[in-house]
Motif scaffolding. Structure first.
Motif, PDB file in Angstrom:
ATOM      1  N   ALA A  54      48.324  47.700  63.638  1.00 50.94           N
ATOM      2  CA  ALA A  54      47.639  46.743  62.772  1.00 50.94           C
ATOM      3  C   ALA A  54      48.427  46.579  61.476  1.00 50.94           C
ATOM      4  N   MET A  55      48.495  45.348  61.009  1.00 50.19           N
ATOM      5  CA  MET A  55      49.151  45.068  59.733  1.00 50.19           C
ATOM      6  C   MET A  55      48.173  45.378  58.612  1.00 50.19           C
ATOM      7  N   THR A  56      48.694  45.965  57.545  1.00 50.41           N
ATOM      8  CA  THR A  56      47.840  46.261  56.401  1.00 50.41           C
ATOM      9  C   THR A  56      47.691  45.022  55.532  1.00 50.41           C
ATOM     10  N   GLY A  57      46.673  45.013  54.709  1.00 47.50           N
ATOM     11  CA  GLY A  57      46.479  43.913  53.769  1.00 47.50           C
ATOM     12  C   GLY A  57      47.539  43.944  52.683  1.00 47.50           C
ATOM     13  N   THR A  58      47.621  42.881  51.923  1.00 47.63           N
ATOM     14  CA  THR A  58      48.617  42.817  50.864  1.00 47.63           C
ATOM     15  C   THR A  58      47.949  42.949  49.498  1.00 47.63           C
ATOM     16  N   THR A  59      48.789  43.141  48.501  1.00 48.33           N
ATOM     17  CA  THR A  59      48.309  43.215  47.128  1.00 48.33           C
ATOM     18  C   THR A  59      48.605  41.892  46.428  1.00 48.33           C
ATOM     19  N   ARG A  60      48.039  41.742  45.278  1.00 44.91           N
ATOM     20  CA  ARG A  60      48.297  40.542  44.477  1.00 44.91           C
ATOM     21  C   ARG A  60      49.783  40.455  44.119  1.00 44.91           C
ATOM     22  N   GLN A  61      50.393  41.602  43.753  1.00 42.62           N
ATOM     23  CA  GLN A  61      51.813  41.621  43.403  1.00 42.62           C
ATOM     24  C   GLN A  61      52.670  41.193  44.603  1.00 42.62           C
ATOM     25  N   HIS A  62      52.333  41.700  45.761  1.00 45.91           N
ATOM     26  CA  HIS A  62      53.035  41.354  46.991  1.00 45.91           C
ATOM     27  C   HIS A  62      52.972  39.842  47.217  1.00 45.91           C
ATOM     28  N   ASN A  63      51.780  39.292  47.112  1.00 45.02           N
ATOM     29  CA  ASN A  63      51.587  37.860  47.327  1.00 45.02           C
ATOM     30  C   ASN A  63      52.353  37.030  46.310  1.00 45.02           C
ATOM     31  N   GLU A  64      52.339  37.458  45.050  1.00 43.28           N
ATOM     32  CA  GLU A  64      53.082  36.728  43.995  1.00 43.28           C
ATOM     33  C   GLU A  64      54.576  36.687  44.315  1.00 43.28           C
ATOM     34  N   VAL A  65      55.131  37.817  44.754  1.00 43.96           N
ATOM     35  CA  VAL A  65      56.557  37.876  45.063  1.00 43.96           C
ATOM     36  C   VAL A  65      56.883  36.964  46.245  1.00 43.96           C
ATOM     37  N   TYR A  89      69.534  41.395  55.298  1.00 38.84           N
ATOM     38  CA  TYR A  89      68.200  41.975  55.274  1.00 38.84           C
ATOM     39  C   TYR A  89      67.948  42.398  53.839  1.00 38.84           C
ATOM     40  N   ILE A  90      66.816  41.964  53.294  1.00 42.67           N
ATOM     41  CA  ILE A  90      66.533  42.195  51.876  1.00 42.67           C
ATOM     42  C   ILE A  90      65.178  42.869  51.741  1.00 42.67           C
ATOM     43  N   ILE A  91      65.160  43.950  50.977  1.00 35.53           N
ATOM     44  CA  ILE A  91      63.910  44.633  50.653  1.00 35.53           C
ATOM     45  C   ILE A  91      63.648  44.418  49.166  1.00 35.53           C
ATOM     46  N   VAL A  92      62.487  43.858  48.863  1.00 33.62           N
ATOM     47  CA  VAL A  92      62.097  43.574  47.480  1.00 33.62           C
ATOM     48  C   VAL A  92      60.941  44.504  47.127  1.00 33.62           C
ATOM     49  N   ALA A  93      61.037  45.157  45.977  1.00 35.47           N
ATOM     50  CA  ALA A  93      60.023  46.126  45.542  1.00 35.47           C
ATOM     51  C   ALA A  93      59.301  45.602  44.302  1.00 35.47           C
ATOM     52  N   PRO A  94      58.095  45.055  44.466  1.00 38.08           N
ATOM     53  CA  PRO A  94      57.383  44.456  43.338  1.00 38.08           C
ATOM     54  C   PRO A  94      57.085  45.411  42.186  1.00 38.08           C
ATOM     55  N   LEU A  95      56.715  46.661  42.492  1.00 39.27           N
ATOM     56  CA  LEU A  95      56.315  47.563  41.426  1.00 39.27           C
ATOM     57  C   LEU A  95      57.473  47.929  40.503  1.00 39.27           C
ATOM     58  N   SER A  96      58.666  48.088  41.075  1.00 37.78           N
ATOM     59  CA  SER A  96      59.826  48.481  40.260  1.00 37.78           C
ATOM     60  C   SER A  96      60.695  47.299  39.846  1.00 37.78           C
ATOM     61  N   HIS A  97      60.317  46.101  40.311  1.00 35.36           N
ATOM     62  CA  HIS A  97      61.105  44.885  40.035  1.00 35.36           C
ATOM     63  C   HIS A  97      62.553  45.046  40.507  1.00 35.36           C
ATOM     64  N   GLY A  98      62.709  45.650  41.662  1.00 32.04           N
ATOM     65  CA  GLY A  98      64.045  45.862  42.209  1.00 32.04           C
ATOM     66  C   GLY A  98      64.199  45.223  43.573  1.00 32.04           C
ATOM     67  N   ALA A 143      64.202  37.923  37.582  1.00 33.07           N
ATOM     68  CA  ALA A 143      63.045  37.589  36.739  1.00 33.07           C
ATOM     69  C   ALA A 143      62.203  36.492  37.376  1.00 33.07           C
ATOM     70  N   ASP A 144      62.837  35.552  38.083  1.00 26.93           N
ATOM     71  CA  ASP A 144      62.082  34.496  38.766  1.00 26.93           C
ATOM     72  C   ASP A 144      61.363  35.036  39.996  1.00 26.93           C
ATOM     73  N   VAL A 145      61.972  36.000  40.680  1.00 26.80           N
ATOM     74  CA  VAL A 145      61.341  36.620  41.852  1.00 26.80           C
ATOM     75  C   VAL A 145      60.080  37.368  41.421  1.00 26.80           C
ATOM     76  N   PHE A 146      60.133  37.997  40.233  1.00 30.50           N
ATOM     77  CA  PHE A 146      59.018  38.822  39.768  1.00 30.50           C
ATOM     78  C   PHE A 146      58.168  38.145  38.689  1.00 30.50           C
ATOM     79  N   ASN A 164      55.204  36.723  36.844  1.00 32.17           N
ATOM     80  CA  ASN A 164      53.765  37.031  36.917  1.00 32.17           C
ATOM     81  C   ASN A 164      53.439  38.331  37.652  1.00 32.17           C
ATOM     82  N   VAL A 165      54.434  39.190  37.833  1.00 30.65           N
ATOM     83  CA  VAL A 165      54.224  40.473  38.506  1.00 30.65           C
ATOM     84  C   VAL A 165      54.506  41.582  37.498  1.00 30.65           C
ATOM     85  N   ALA A 166      53.519  42.406  37.240  1.00 32.90           N
ATOM     86  CA  ALA A 166      53.657  43.475  36.259  1.00 32.90           C
ATOM     87  C   ALA A 166      54.561  44.590  36.791  1.00 32.90           C
ATOM     88  N   TYR A 167      55.455  45.057  35.938  1.00 37.57           N
ATOM     89  CA  TYR A 167      56.275  46.224  36.262  1.00 37.57           C
ATOM     90  C   TYR A 167      55.387  47.460  36.155  1.00 37.57           C
TER      91      TYR A 167
END
Length: 194
Positions: free
Chosen positions: A35-46, A137-146, A179-182, A184-187
């Motif tokens: 099962a896929m887990t739900g997403t967060t607001r930060q995830h959706n914003e990114v 293949y790209i992994i984006v990390a919303p919490l760390s803005h990396g 900065a454009d990828v993140f 409205n996403v809080a670090y």
């Protein structure tokens, strides 16, 4: 990775079962269904920020970006995944009368969370690398803005690029500030991440 939700299935049984559910997403790996887990607001914003950047950049190209609810089949791994974003330039993938499963992606982007980071980096990437068409293949990390970009080289090895100020998708001739990828996403400081 989560615990399997059903006993072992064949790929065709999985597709029929999931299509019957219609509003629930599950990934399929070697006969097991997760099962896929739900997403967060930060995830959706990114995801939305990336779509807003990529769609206009791909407008006059043969490539298209898809988000969230599009399956990618990795035949060599006997797996189906739902990447957060996928770019394909393959006419078969873009055929509106074809199945809603992509098989020839050029770029896959996963928006990671603390609970999915290890699997995105190891389990999924090991399987995604089996796609002959995959260039990045790209992994984006919303919490760390990396972000980390894995780019396939002509010799078949994968170059790893991180610690960047701009996200570059070389195969699509696309660059935008992180900065454009993140936007409205809080670090979130490392000590506060779950």
């Amino acid at each position: 990775m989560a615990t399997a939700v059903k006993p072992k299935l064949t790929a065709s049984e999985y597709l029929a079962w999931e299509n019957a559910l219609s509003d629930v997403r599950h990934e399929f790996v070697e006969g097991e269904v997760f099962a896929m887990t739900g997403t967060t607001r930060q995830h959706n914003e990114v995801v939305m920020n990336l779509v807003m950047q990529l769609r206009p950049a791909l407008k006059d190209t043969p490539c298209r970006v898809f988000a969230v609810d599009i399956k990618v089949r990795v035949e060599a791994a006997n797996a189906y995944f739902y990447p957060d974003l996928v770019i394909t330039c393959n006419a078969k993938d873009l055929d509106v009368n074809g199945p809603a499963v992509l098989t020839e992606p050029s770029v896959i982007i996963e928006v990671s969370s603390p609970s999915t980071a290890d699997y995105d980096l190891a389990g999924k990437f090991a399987r995604y690398r089996m796609l002959p068409s995959l260039k990045e293949y790209i992994i984006v990390a919303p919490l760390s803005h990396g972000a980390t970009v894995f780019r396939k080289q002509e010799n078949g090895h994968w170059e790893v690029i991180s610690d960047m100020t701009h996200l570059t998708v070389q195969s699509m001739d696309f660059t935008c500030p992180l900065a454009d990828v993140f936007a409205n996403v809080a670090y979130v400081a490392p000590e506060l991440r779950e």
